[in-house]
Design an enzyme around this catalytic site. Sequence first.
Site, mmCIF file in Angstrom:
data_model
loop_
_atom_site.group_PDB
_atom_site.id
_atom_site.type_symbol
_atom_site.label_atom_id
_atom_site.label_comp_id
_atom_site.label_asym_id
_atom_site.label_seq_id
_atom_site.Cartn_x
_atom_site.Cartn_y
_atom_site.Cartn_z
ATOM 1 N N SER A 77 0.831 -1.195 0.000
ATOM 2 C CA SER A 77 0.000 0.000 0.000
ATOM 3 C C SER A 77 0.873 1.256 0.000
ATOM 4 C CB SER A 77 -0.959 -0.052 1.201
ATOM 5 O OG SER A 77 -2.026 0.837 1.041
ATOM 6 N N ASP A 190 -5.233 -4.214 -2.631
ATOM 7 C CA ASP A 190 -4.287 -3.810 -1.591
ATOM 8 C C ASP A 190 -3.555 -5.009 -0.989
ATOM 9 O OD1 ASP A 190 -3.083 -2.763 0.765
ATOM 10 O OD2 ASP A 190 -4.598 -1.192 0.864
#
Length: 312
Positions: A77, A190
């Site tokens: 991320s 993610d």
Amino acid sequence: MDHDWARNAARRVGGFLGGLRRNSHPTHDPEAPQVPPAVPRIGLALGGGFARGIAHAGVLKVLEQNHIPIHCIAGVSAGAIVAAAYASGATPVEIAAAGCAMRFTDVGRWRFGRLGLVGSERMQRFLQKLLKVYRFEEMCIPLGVLATDLCTGESVTFSGSGPVFDPIRASCSYPGLFQPVRWQDRLLVDGAMSMEIPAALARQLGATHIISVHLPVGGPRMLPSNMFQVVNRCFQIMQVRSEQSWRNQTDLVIAPDVRGIDWDAFARAPQMIEAGEAAAQAALPKINEWFAGAAPRPAPAALLSDSLPQEI
């Protein structure tokens, strides 16, 4: 007579075995040169947190100022953006400046779709300005990026070779907000959905000592006031339940105090950088212990080119 023969044979066998035992232990030569332990190969594993990821720049700044050599770096991320920037040759000061100037619209554009509300194509332009090189094989130090296969739930790792833009976009694609990234025959989201901090990936890149940078989101227990806060809180609960896996791969946890800072609070970047610096400073004594008695560390210029961990 037979008894004498047996006793003599036993003596001979015993003498032979005793000689083997004596020779099995090498003699110590006090004048032989002492070889110092090898220099630890430190791997940094950077977690996510969107705007809170700016705190990573503060951690990197302190490690570099204190000549702590980084062998490799991995991220998920927001941590993937910082990891790629640093591996490419960007300085912590440059990364911090980009974080302070960054706004949500630099990396995302509202575009409602069936799979998400925001497209991340703009992120490539942002990365082109921040990174010095754009391929894994061109990085100054080994880089790893981790995303999640939306169908299988498994981690998908990127390292070694190939362009970095799509892996980073995928690693930042927070489910429900950012649209997944199509890669080959997969939909990727993610990386923190499958592994909150990529400590194991940093070890695969050759690190002997793993520093995981964890960005806690705790604070006053407030009731969520919108859909994003509900989803975000659900993911926080899930990650707390599964954090043992990355901790088992970690030697030291650095946890900047960014609790209570919202996911999109870019305006508080200076505060988050200071939190990263403070946490890294507190961790220095432990890191320096790893180098005690080891061979000399690389010169500062080279910095750019199964127990539970201690948390700082």
